[in-house]
Design a protein around this motif. Structure first.
Motif, PDB file in Angstrom:
ATOM      1  N   ASN A   1      56.859  22.262  15.935  1.00 57.49           N
ATOM      2  CA  ASN A   1      56.826  23.052  17.178  1.00 57.49           C
ATOM      3  C   ASN A   1      57.918  24.127  17.225  1.00 57.49           C
ATOM      4  O   ASN A   1      58.511  24.368  18.273  1.00 57.49           O
ATOM      5  N   GLU A   2      58.163  24.782  16.117  1.00 56.92           N
ATOM      6  CA  GLU A   2      59.274  25.729  15.983  1.00 56.92           C
ATOM      7  C   GLU A   2      59.034  27.054  16.697  1.00 56.92           C
ATOM      8  O   GLU A   2      59.954  27.678  17.190  1.00 56.92           O
ATOM      9  N   HIS A   3      57.789  27.510  16.738  1.00 59.63           N
ATOM     10  CA  HIS A   3      57.502  28.844  17.293  1.00 59.63           C
ATOM     11  C   HIS A   3      56.267  28.767  18.193  1.00 59.63           C
ATOM     12  O   HIS A   3      55.261  28.192  17.816  1.00 59.63           O
ATOM     13  N   THR A   4      56.399  29.363  19.375  1.00 58.28           N
ATOM     14  CA  THR A   4      55.264  29.392  20.294  1.00 58.28           C
ATOM     15  C   THR A   4      54.822  30.839  20.504  1.00 58.28           C
ATOM     16  O   THR A   4      55.481  31.597  21.223  1.00 58.28           O
ATOM     17  N   PRO A   5      53.719  31.230  19.858  1.00 60.05           N
ATOM     18  CA  PRO A   5      53.198  32.590  20.066  1.00 60.05           C
ATOM     19  C   PRO A   5      52.665  32.734  21.491  1.00 60.05           C
ATOM     20  O   PRO A   5      52.330  31.734  22.135  1.00 60.05           O
ATOM     21  N   PRO A   6      52.558  33.955  21.998  1.00 58.13           N
ATOM     22  CA  PRO A   6      52.018  34.158  23.341  1.00 58.13           C
ATOM     23  C   PRO A   6      50.617  33.548  23.476  1.00 58.13           C
ATOM     24  O   PRO A   6      49.778  33.731  22.596  1.00 58.13           O
TER      25      PRO A   6
END
Length: 183
Positions: free
Chosen positions: A164-169
């Motif tokens: 869960n390192e990066h949450t794109p829009p």
């Protein structure tokens, strides 16, 4: 590769230059032309450069951060047309650990030409030799095969999956892959 006064490096077709205020319009152009490419992994850079006014504010901030050694933003510039063809960051600096992350994007029309690999290889050497960093990181999504290849080609080795390192829009969080290079 030859070195130029304001460039980190100059190659046959492009140069790597530290962020300067004169690049605001060109970064705005680069970002708007490549908006679809940037929205997933560079949403903040995209949002900060959608208009010339926003780009001017962005560039002024990035110049200050560069001068304070908080973050280093470089433009990849086509030598003939003088257009910005990509961006590369040395960010998430931890001077105590002597560690930083590299992030990069290239315009769609320059993809697959080896430009990003040359830039990341050059900036990795700059980060180690000129900035004195010991550990460099590249964080990529496993489906971004081009970016994975660039990391590996530049000597970075896979370390682990970051959950869960990066949450794109408008998307669920993504697991990302951590690659590292040691001085």
């Amino acid at each position: 590769m030859e070195k130029e006064n304001s460039s980190i490096a100059r190659f046959e077709n492009f140069s790597i230059e530290p962020i300067q205020e004169k690049y605001a319009w060109r970064i705005c152009d680069f970002v708007t032309v490549n908006a679809e490419r940037l929205q997933r992994y560079f949403p903040k850079t995209l949002a900060d450069n959608l208009t010339p006014t926003l780009s001017q504010i962005f560039v002024e901030k990035k110049v200050r951060e560069y001068q304070k050694r908080e973050e280093f933003l470089f433009v990849l510039k086509d030598y003939e047309s003088r257009t910005v063809i990509g961006l590369a960051y040395i960010k998430e600096l931890d001077w105590n650990k002597k560690q930083a992350e590299l992030a990069y994007c290239i315009g769609y029309q320059y993809e697959g030409k080896g430009i990003t690999s040359l830039a990341i290889d050059t900036l990795s050497k700059f980060a180690i030799l000129d900035l004195g960093l010991q550990t460099l990181q590249i964080i990529v999504h496993k489906t971004n095969i081009g970016s994975v290849r660039i990391a590996e080609k530049s000597g970075y080795t896979w370390q682990k999956t970051l959950l869960n390192e990066h949450t794109p829009p408008n998307e669920a969080p993504l697991d990302m892959e951590l690659y590292e290079l040691y001085a």
